[in-house]
Structures are given as structure tokens and as C-alpha cells.
Design an enzyme around this catalytic site. Structure first.
Site, PDB file in Angstrom:
ATOM      1  N   SER A   1      69.890 -66.612 -40.664  1.00 28.67           N
ATOM      2  CA  SER A   1      71.811 -66.882 -40.814  1.00 28.67           C
ATOM      3  C   SER A   1      72.090 -68.111 -40.948  1.00 28.67           C
ATOM      4  O   SER A   1      72.118 -69.100 -39.844  1.00 28.67           O
ATOM      5  CB  SER A   1      72.879 -65.885 -39.435  1.00 28.67           C
ATOM      6  N   ASP A   2      73.070 -68.370 -41.883  1.00 32.35           N
ATOM      7  CA  ASP A   2      73.786 -69.880 -42.044  1.00 32.35           C
ATOM      8  C   ASP A   2      74.855 -70.158 -41.102  1.00 32.35           C
ATOM      9  O   ASP A   2      75.018 -68.778 -39.866  1.00 32.35           O
ATOM     10  CB  ASP A   2      74.759 -69.568 -43.362  1.00 32.35           C
ATOM     11  N   LYS A   3      74.799 -71.216 -40.468  1.00 33.73           N
ATOM     12  CA  LYS A   3      75.760 -71.466 -39.698  1.00 33.73           C
ATOM     13  C   LYS A   3      77.612 -71.644 -39.367  1.00 33.73           C
ATOM     14  O   LYS A   3      77.865 -70.829 -39.352  1.00 33.73           O
ATOM     15  CB  LYS A   3      75.282 -73.227 -38.804  1.00 33.73           C
TER      16      LYS A   3
ATOM     17  N   THR B   1      79.578 -68.906 -41.204  1.00 30.71           N
ATOM     18  CA  THR B   1      79.121 -67.176 -40.696  1.00 30.71           C
ATOM     19  C   THR B   1      78.959 -67.587 -39.434  1.00 30.71           C
ATOM     20  O   THR B   1      79.710 -66.197 -38.354  1.00 30.71           O
ATOM     21  CB  THR B   1      77.941 -67.182 -41.050  1.00 30.71           C
TER      22      THR B   1
ATOM     23  N   THR C   1      71.338 -65.035 -45.336  1.00 31.47           N
ATOM     24  CA  THR C   1      73.483 -64.941 -45.154  1.00 31.47           C
ATOM     25  C   THR C   1      73.212 -66.749 -45.861  1.00 31.47           C
ATOM     26  O   THR C   1      73.088 -67.598 -45.265  1.00 31.47           O
ATOM     27  CB  THR C   1      74.060 -64.617 -43.839  1.00 31.47           C
TER      28      THR C   1
END
Length: 863
Positions: A333-335, A338, A580
Site C-alpha cells: 500500500s502507498d502511504k 491512502t 495501491t
């Protein structure tokens, strides 16, 4: 090596020009910064380096279309169509060829969607640039830029190529879409600016060091073009097709051999008519063996599933991603934006020479711009408890941030006319300005270090009331991009579904570690720039690095090739990976991932590369998407088992009856109609009620084919048993008259009804791992489709539509026979599942024993 060749080498590799002093860059590129390049030199370099554009690989439309008509299932469908045409069975030919064109059209549509990623990347390039040519500044087409061109970049412009900044005060450049950094980066002479980034403040002159595919942006586009993998659904269809084709070929050879032996050896009669008869048998077997509607059923089932996902705020751009999401076991996951809110917020001010926290915030607010506020100014102004307090001050002079002084300053007067000066910026810069006592300076240093460990940025604030002769260091403002309110809960839900979550960000390690700690992800954060060698091939990650990637909780300071390498390494370890992202820098990894997911607000490049596009912010949509994907995968698996078992039933029935009974149980048109009656209504399986698996689910072909084969064998016994009963009735004059079965044509109708009705009853067995009369029950749509199809088949046989008419008495007894076999096949399915699950449990327990430390086996040695 001559100068021109050396320039080409450095522009191709980029290393020297990125790191050497600017004077050396200008000398290497043979350019006078006061005059720029001449028109003749530009023309020469354009031929050498090519245009400043992403390369395109053109594939003719005819070649694209031809690709969709290749592959095991496509070849078999085409063979069946050709045989139909050769025999003059044009009704069969039209139906079979129509399904072939429909499948190819679906694939063409998917390919057109996939090309959107590269198209979106190309749109992100600057269309124009301001360049110094022959001593004069000109607005030119950015595609004509060459290494050595002198260009000027201004507020609001897209950086047209990779540059080294030569002169000017400063520029603030937003390169978040490329590197993932959450804040614009302050640039000074000597720094590099990347193609595709956006100038937010300032104006500077620069020299072009790389163009086209050799830019940072171009390398990202190259990764996108090379990324992607064949979906597991496609592989599954190939494997299923190959399995059925292998069975069909063996059965066809046996059937042909037996028929030829009968015609030549036994009957001693062979001619063209006999050859055509054999060809006709092969046609029937081909039509029976090929799941012609399988690609269409897969696509339409997933398309209907995509509609359901759209209601969950997830738009599907690649249908196969639905099936991939069901098996995902790692989510990268992108930080920024998101997991976090993508908006800086201020923590409690650390007071130094101020007594009121709001005094520190107010001073910082006066040193902030309202009109052209950046993210820091916005955060400061939002932290004012009384925004009206800022209106009491009239700013007479404002000095914007620059990377040399590392601060902003403002001179203002209050409502009484009293003058004051305020400054905010990097804590050390404010210390240098205010020159506080040593204990305060030490406190600043310690506070900044403590905040850094917790992932906070720090902003120093000072005030002067004597025209800047002396300054008070009021305090320090901690700044942080806070986690979204739903992120931690969503991560827990996703983990409960057997999916591991890893955070991937371009931010500093300390910031990433603190965010991960707050979200409960763990603190094993790897700085990507340190973990990945600069010359590493992202397609072939060394085993040692791959091990650390598997164990990591997240990654910081990542570039596009790092994200791509992370996904590729995890895939090579057997994981199904969802990724993501929202920026250009995420596009290669999004396309390579099994389920690339563009989050809300993503760039066009990210959306184009992604298979799933979220329209609501945060990760909570992912949790819903996983559940829906697992339901859809369960439906596809149910259909696959049903289709393979039924296809085996039809194939073996045709061959066995031809060899042992000398009887053709179905005509070709019966088989085609039966395929449509079995498959078309079954597309409503997309609406079926399906239990959600607690763990990731994948294509396990040995298990799937084993269950299919056992159920197929049971169905063969069922069908051949009814055929034998039919022959017994035909041989008994009284029974034949009572049932109304007086010819073999009537028997063909009986077998047609049995296969259509029995096929749908078989679906009740394949759609669940448990007994067919236990929940979840069939959905209303599926139940209606099955009932309507059964009614149509009964009416066709009862009234003699297309098929020979049979009596209602026969139809009744066929149904009694089918219901009895429904219970038998249900018991077989439940027994198979329990047998397989028991074997898996034994293997799992054995693996635990083998992998357990030796001291745990002390009891085996009397310990």
C-alpha cells in the site's frame, strides 16, 4: 572515444551528468549558457538522440486481431467450425464461429484498455518548453529538446526533460507523482529536476541532460511498457482447455480406430461416405469437448461481478483482476493519501521563549501566504484556533522560502501600528537567525532529533519587535501527515482475511516507521535506496534482497524501479500481490502487480496502469473488494467444475455409445443447442449466493480437475446407465409401446433431456462444498434461469421442437432418475471435499512437526 560519442554515453547512462559539477556538465555537453545551442547543432543532436518523446511500438491492427484467434481453445473452436463448413452444417458453423468472434472481441476490448497506461504517461509530458537557441529565448515544441539545450522553467510549468539547474534563486518543484514524496522539494543551482514534475514556485535556468526514454520519466514508462503478466484466469483456461483437448484427442483416436476397423476389417467396405461418417463423429466429439462458451462465461461473469464492485466504489478496468484479487496474499500500500490523509497537521507546539502555544502558531501564520499557500502554510493557517487574529496584522513585506536561507520572513504591523518581523523555517536556520542562549539551542537540537525519530517534521518560529535586530525563538511546530481514521481498522480486517500488508512510500524512513507504528503494521521499514543496488536488474532481484522484501513491514525512499522490483520479487516467491498507488511513479508496479489498484485521486498514468480504480478515499474499499472478489472467484470455480464434469460426460457418452452400442446418442445440432441451454443461463451464476472464503483462494488445478474428474465419472455412469435402460426399453416391445420410445431418435431426445436437465442439477452440486440442500442457497436470478431452461428443455422434448417428440411419461421418469442421481452425486462431492481436506490437514500437521525446533520434540526422546 570522441566528444560526441562520450556525450551520448553519458546521456544514455546519465550517471556522470547527474553527479558532476554543473560547470563540468556544461563543458561535457559543449554548450555556452549565455547563447545556448545553434539550430544546426540542435538538428545534429536530434538525429543522434532522437526526439524528446516516449518511443512507440506500432503493431498493425491485423496482427492484433490475428492474435485473438490463436491458442488451444481457439484452435479447437476453429477446427470444429471448419469441419462444420466442410460437411455443410451451416447452422453449426454460424453458432460456433459467432462464439469465436465474441471471445476475440472481448480480448480486443481488454487490450485496448491496457494500452491506456502508456497513453496517459505520454500526456503527462510537457508539450512546450522555453529554450535558449542562437542567443534568444524561444517557445519550442518540447519534443525537439536535446541534451545540452538551455531551458527556463517557471511557476506552473511541467519540467520538459531531465535537467541540471544552472542559475536562479530557487524553485519549488512537486515531484510527488514521480518519487512519492509528500511535499514539494526546494531546488537550488546544481540540483536535478525530473521530466514530468511541476514547478510550484520560483524561476530558474537549466541545462538538459537527458531526453525521451533516457529520462527518469522515460525509464518509468519503459517499465510500464514491459510490465504485466498473463492472468491466472487465462492460465487456468489454457490448462482446462489442454486437459479437455488431450482427453478429446485420445477418445477421437480410439473412436476413429474402432470405426475404421469395423469398416475395413469387419465389413470390408470403405469409401468416401464412410470417411465422411467418421468425420461427422469427430465433429460431434469436437463440439462436445470444447468449452466454446467458457471464455465468454468467464468474462461475462466477471463483468457482472465488476458491476457489483462498482457499487462498492471500485471500478474494474481489467476483468481478470477480480479473480486475482481473490487470491491476493500480500497488499503493498502507498502511504500518502491512502494510509494517511495527505494533509499536514500540526502537533502541540514545543514552547521555547513563548508562553502561549497559539502565540507560536500566530507568528508562523503571519509568515505564511494565504493566496499562494503551500501545504505547510495551509497546515499552519488551519491550526489557528482564532483565524480572525491573523487579520489584525497587515503584512508590508514578505520574503518567500528559498533553499539557501531555508526560511520565510514577513514584516507586518498590528492594528495599533506597531511593527514586528516574523520568520518560520528549518529549525537550524531559525536558530542561526535568532542566536538564542545555548540551553535553548540545545533544546531545539534535542527536540528536532526526538521529533525525527517519531517521523515528525519540525518548523522553527521566531519573532522580532525591533526591526530584526534581536529575535525571540518562540518555539517549534511539529508537523505530520496523520493516518486516516479508518486505516488501522481496515488493515486489521484485511489481515484477518489472510492478507499481509506492506507500506511503500517515497518519504523518509523515520516518517514511514512512525506511520507504520501508529497503524500497527510493524516497524521493520527498509530504506529502498540502501537495500537495492543502483545497478540491480528489477526483473531479477537477488535472493538475499528478496528474503528481506518478504520479511519487511514496509519500504521508504522508494523510486519507481524499487516498487516494480518489490512486486516482481514477491511474485517470483509465489505470492499474489496487490499494489495501491496514485502517481506516475506507481504506474510500473501497478501494471506488474496481480491486482494494481489506483486509489482515489490518482493520476491518469496510475489509472491507466491499474486493474482496479477506487473512487472513494482510503483502503476500506479494498476490504470490500476482497470479499466481492472471493465471491466471484467461488462462482467461477463452481462453473469450471460443472463445465469440465459435464464436458467429460458428453464426450465419454458419445464415444462409449459409438464403440460399444454403434449408436450416435446426440446429433450435432443437439450438442450445440445443449451447450447454449447449459451455458447461457448459467451466466446468472454471477449473482449467485456464495460463501466468502476466510483465506486467499487460487486456481488449484490438481484439486479442481480431481473433483471435476470424479464428478464427471459419476455423470458418465449416470448418462450411460440411462442409455442402457433406454436400449432395454427398446428391446422390450411392451415397455417400448408403454413409454412411447419406438425408435433410436426418441432415445436421442431422452439423452438430450437428461444432459440438459442433469447438467443444471449438477451445478447445484458443484456450486457448494457442502450438501446442495444447505445454505447458501441459489440466488433468485440463478434459480429462475435454471427453472426456465428446464421448462424449455421439457417443452422441446414434450412438443417435439427441433428434437424428436417423446411422451410426458418418459419425461417424468427421466426426472425421477435425475433426482435420484442428484443425491448420489451430492454425496460424492461432499466425500471428495472431506477426503481432500483431511489430506491437507495431515500435510499441514506434518509440516509443523518437521519445521518445529528440536527441543519441542523432547518427548520423543524421553525428555
Amino acid at each position: 572515444m570522441n566528444t560526441t560519442d562520450k556525450t551520448a554515453a553519458t546521456q544514455q547512462g546519465g550517471t556522470d551528468l547527474e553527479s558532476m559539477p554543473v560547470d563540468g556538465v556544461l563543458k561535457q555537453l559543449q554548450v555556452d549558457p549565455a547563447k545556448g545551442l545553434s539550430a544546426a547543432e540542435v538538428e545534429k543532436r536530434l538525429k543522434q538522440y532522437g526526439p524528446n518523446a516516449l518511443p512507440e511500438k506500432h503493431v498493425s491492427l491485423a496482427r492484433k486481431i490475428l492474435k485473438y484467434f490463436t491458442g488451444p481453445i481457439a484452435f479447437m473452436i476453429e477446427a470444429a467450425a471448419l469441419v462444420s463448413a466442410f460437411l455443410g452444417r451451416w447452422d453449426d458453423f454460424i453458432i460456433i464461429f459467432g462464439l469465436l468472434v465474441f471471445n476475440a472481441s472481448l480480448e480486443l476490448w481488454q487490450d485496448m484498455k491496457a494500452s491506456n497506461a502508456l497513453a496517459a504517461l505520454k500526456k503527462s509530458l510537457a508539450p512546450h518548453a522555453t529554450a535558449l537557441r542562437d542567443g534568444a529565448l524561444k517557445t519550442i515544441d518540447a519534443a525537439t529538446l536535446v541534451p545540452g539545450d538551455m531551458v527556463r522553467i517557471r511557476l506552473g510549468e511541467i519540467v520538459p526533460a531531465d535537467l541540471r539547474l544552472v542559475s536562479g534563486d530557487y524553485a519549488s518543484i512537486d515531484q510527488a507523482a514521480l518519487t512519492g514524496e509528500s511535499l514539494p522539494v526546494a531546488k537550488k543551482p546544481g540540483d536535478e529536476a525530473y521530466s514530468g514534475s511541476v514547478v510550484k514556485q520560483g524561476e530558474m535556468d537549466a541545462v538538459v541532460i537527458a531526453t525521451g526514454a533516457n529520462t527518469f520519466f522515460g525509464r518509468t514508462a519503459k517499465l510500464v511498457a514491459g510490465a504485466g503478466a498473463v492472468s491466472h484466469a487465462q492460465r487456468a483456461m489454457f490448462q482446462i482447455g489442454n486437459f479437455l483437448i488431450a482427453v478429446a484427442v485420445v477418445l477421437a483416436l480410439i473412436m476413429v480406430a474402432v470405426q475404421v476397423w469395423r469398416d475395413i476389417v469387419v465389413a470390408e467396405n470403405w469409401g468416401l461416405a464412410d470417411a465422411l461418417d467418421i468425420l461427422q463423429f469427430v465433429l460431434i466429439l469436437l463440439v462436445a469437448s470444447i468449452p466454446v462458451a467458457m471464455p465468454a462465461v468467464f468474462s461475462i461473469t466477471m463483468a457482472l461481478g465488476a458491476l457489483a464492485l462498482s457499487k462498492e466504489k471500485a471500478i474494474v478496468s481489467r476483468l481478470a483482476s477480480i479473480e486475482e484479487m481473490a487470491g491476493v496474499d500480500i497488499l503493498c500500500s502507498d502511504k500518502t493519501g491512502t494510509l494517511t490523509k495527505n494533509q499536514l497537521s500540526l502537533g502541540d507546539p514545543i514552547l521555547l521563549e513563548a508562553t502561549d502555544p497559539q502565540d507560536v502558531v500566530l507568528a508562523a501564520a503571519i509568515a505564511s501566504e494565504r493566496e499562494n499557500a503551500d501545504v505547510i502554510d495551509t497546515a499552519v493557517l488551519a491550526a489557528l484556533k482564532n483565524p480572525v487574529a491573523r487579520d489584525a496584522y497587515h503584512v508590508t513585506k514578505f520574503t518567500p522560502f528559498d533553499p539557501v536561507s531555508k526560511r520565510t520572513m514577513a514584516e507586518a504591523t498590528d492594528e495599533k501600528g506597531a511593527a514586528l518581523s516574523v520568520a518560520k523555517g528549518a529549525p537550524q536556520a531559525i536558530v542561526d537567525l535568532a542566536k538564542p542562549a545555548k540551553d535553548i539551542a540545545d533544546k531545539v537540537e534535542q527536540s528536532v532529533a526526538d521529533l525525527g525519530k517519531r517521523g515528525y517534521r519540525a518548523l522553527g518560529v521566531a519573532r522580532s519587535t525591533d526591526g530584526g535586530k534581536s529575535w525571540k525563538l518562540l518555539g517549534i511546530l511539529p508537523m505530520f501527515d496523520p493516518p486516516r481514521d479508518d486505516s488501522e481498522a481496515t488493515i486489521e480486517k484485511v489481515r484477518a482475511k489472510g492478507v499481509s500488508v506492506k507500506m511503500v512510500t517515497g518519504d523518509d524512513t523515520a516518517i514511514a516507521r512512525e506511520t507504520a507504528r501508529q497503524l500497527g503494521l510493524g516497524t521493520n521499514i527498509i530504506p529502498a535506496a540502501e537495500a537495492f543496488p543502483k545497478d540491480m536488474d528489477p526483473d531479477n532481484v537477488p535472493a538475499k534482497i528478496a528474503d528481506s522484501i518478504e520479511k519487511a513491514d514496509g519500504f521508504a525512499r522508494v523510486f519507481p524501479e524499487h516498487k516494480y522490483a518489490i512486486v516482481k520479487a514477491l511474485q517470483q516467491r509465489g505470492h499474489l500481490v496487490a499494489m495501491t498507488g496514485d502517481g506516475v511513479n506507481d504506474a510500473p508496479a501497478l501494471k506488474q502487480a496481480d491486482c494494481g489498484t489506483a486509489v482515489s485521486g490518482a493520476t491518469d498514468a496510475a489509472r491507466g496502469a491499474a486493474a482496479l480504480i477506487l473512487t472513494a478515499p482510503g483502503l476500506s474499499v479494498i476490504d470490500n473488494a476482497i470479499d466481492e472478489a472471493r465471491r466471484i472467484f467461488g462462482r467461477i470455480t463452481s462453473y469450471t467444475i460443472y463445465r469440465v464434469a459435464l464436458t467429460m460426460d458428453i464426450m465419454f457418452l458419445v464415444v462409449l455409445s459409438t464403440i460399444f452400442l454403434g449408436f450416435q446418442p446426440l446429433t450435432a445440432i443437439m450438442i450445440v443447442i445443449m451447450s447454449l441451454l447449459d451455458d447461457v443461463p448459467i451466466m446468472t451464476i454471477a449473482y449467485d449466493n456464495t460463501a466468502v472464503s476466510k483465506n486467499p483462494i487460487r486456481w488449484r488445478m490438481p484439486r479442481l480437475l480431481s473433483v471435476s474428474a470424479v464428478l464427471g465419472f459419476g455423470s458418465i455412469v449416470q448418462s450411460f446407465g440411462l442409455l442402457l435402460i433406454g436400449f432395454a426399453v427398446l428391446d422390450h416391445a411392451g415397455a417400448s409401446a408403454w413409454f412411447g420410445i419406438t425408435s433410436k431418435e426418441h432415445l436421442q431426445s431422452v439423452m438430450f433431456l437428461q444432459l440438459v436437465a442433469g447438467g443444471h442439477l449438477l451445478l447445484l452440486v458443484t456450486r457448494t462444498h457442502r450438501w446442495f440442500f444447505e445454505p447458501p442457497f441459489p440466488s433468485r436470478q440463478l434459480a429462475i434461469a435454471i427453472v426456465c431452461t428446464q421448462a424449455l428443455a421439457v417443452l422441446m422434448c414434450g412438443f417435439g421442437w427441433i428434437v424428436p417428440q417423446i411422451s410426458w411419461t418418459v419425461i417424468f421418469w427421466v426426472w425421477v432418475y435425475l433426482l435420484a442421481w442428484l443425491v448420489i452425486l451430492g454425496a460424492v462431492r461432499v466425500g471428495m471435499e472431506r477426503l481432500i481436506d483431511n489430506r491437507l490437514d495431515r500435510r499441514a500437521r506434518l509440516a509443523e512437526i518437521v519445521n518445529a525446533p528440536l527441543h519441542q520434540h523432547g518427548h520423543l526422546h524421553g525428555g
